[in-house]
Design a protein around this motif. Sequence first.
Motif, PDB file in Angstrom:
ATOM      1  N   PRO A 185      -1.997   1.385   7.039  1.00 49.79           N
ATOM      2  CA  PRO A 185      -1.697   0.019   6.609  1.00 49.79           C
ATOM      3  C   PRO A 185      -0.553  -0.025   5.610  1.00 49.79           C
ATOM      4  N   MET A 214     -11.636  -4.394   6.057  1.00 54.20           N
ATOM      5  CA  MET A 214     -12.029  -5.161   4.874  1.00 54.20           C
ATOM      6  C   MET A 214     -13.205  -4.500   4.190  1.00 54.20           C
ATOM      7  N   VAL A 243      -7.365  -4.400  11.000  1.00 52.02           N
ATOM      8  CA  VAL A 243      -7.618  -4.865   9.645  1.00 52.02           C
ATOM      9  C   VAL A 243      -8.933  -4.241   9.204  1.00 52.02           C
ATOM     10  N   ARG A 298      -6.071  -8.846  -1.942  1.00 57.04           N
ATOM     11  CA  ARG A 298      -7.340  -8.810  -2.685  1.00 57.04           C
ATOM     12  C   ARG A 298      -7.616 -10.228  -3.149  1.00 57.04           C
ATOM     13  N   GLU A 358     -11.141  -7.130  -0.076  1.00 56.42           N
ATOM     14  CA  GLU A 358      -9.784  -6.652   0.160  1.00 56.42           C
ATOM     15  C   GLU A 358      -9.641  -6.463   1.651  1.00 56.42           C
ATOM     16  N   ALA A 359      -8.518  -6.891   2.179  1.00 61.23           N
ATOM     17  CA  ALA A 359      -8.213  -6.729   3.599  1.00 61.23           C
ATOM     18  C   ALA A 359      -6.893  -5.981   3.716  1.00 61.23           C
ATOM     19  N   ALA A 360      -6.928  -4.824   4.385  1.00 58.60           N
ATOM     20  CA  ALA A 360      -5.729  -4.008   4.584  1.00 58.60           C
ATOM     21  C   ALA A 360      -5.279  -4.145   6.032  1.00 58.60           C
ATOM     22  N   TRP A 399       0.114  -3.202   3.980  1.00 55.74           N
ATOM     23  CA  TRP A 399      -0.131  -4.338   3.097  1.00 55.74           C
ATOM     24  C   TRP A 399      -1.619  -4.621   2.977  1.00 55.74           C
ATOM     25  N   SER A 400      -2.012  -5.126   1.828  1.00 56.94           N
ATOM     26  CA  SER A 400      -3.375  -5.633   1.689  1.00 56.94           C
ATOM     27  C   SER A 400      -3.360  -6.869   0.803  1.00 56.94           C
ATOM     28  N   ILE A 441       0.834  -1.206   0.000  1.00 54.97           N
ATOM     29  CA  ILE A 441       0.000   0.000   0.000  1.00 54.97           C
ATOM     30  C   ILE A 441       0.866   1.253   0.000  1.00 54.97           C
TER      31      ILE A 441
END
Length: 127
Positions: free
Chosen positions: A65, A94, A92, A70, A82-84, A67-68, A19
């Motif tokens: 964040p 989403m 987290v 998808r 998508e989860a960041a 990293w995420s 990210i």
Amino acid sequence: MQLPVQAVAATALIEVVRISALPTKRGAPFPGEVVTHWAESEAADALALIETLPSSEQHRCGFSPGWSIRAYEDTLDLALFEAAFCFNCHEVRMHGTAVPPTLATQFFDATASSAQTLLALFREAAL
């Protein structure tokens, strides 16, 4: 940590994103570079690892964040979710068509071994 069960079962591919900024509007993808793709057993293993992340209390950092992921089904149309991950505030976030409101914001123990393993996988993917 809880992931949307039906989406996990339908996931065929995961994009790992480094990210670079926050989205400009709610529900938009987190901007950044896609550093790798995980498919088949790699994707299943990553999702299983994420589901083992233990809960934590909220920490305050302003949600930054790094990293995420998808998750896509085999048609590769829209992301299922998508989860960041913010490893500073242990949060987290989403979003996506498969994410119920109750799962949109969760907190995980970023110091747990499973979280450190996930972070290592993200970092390795960026090399």
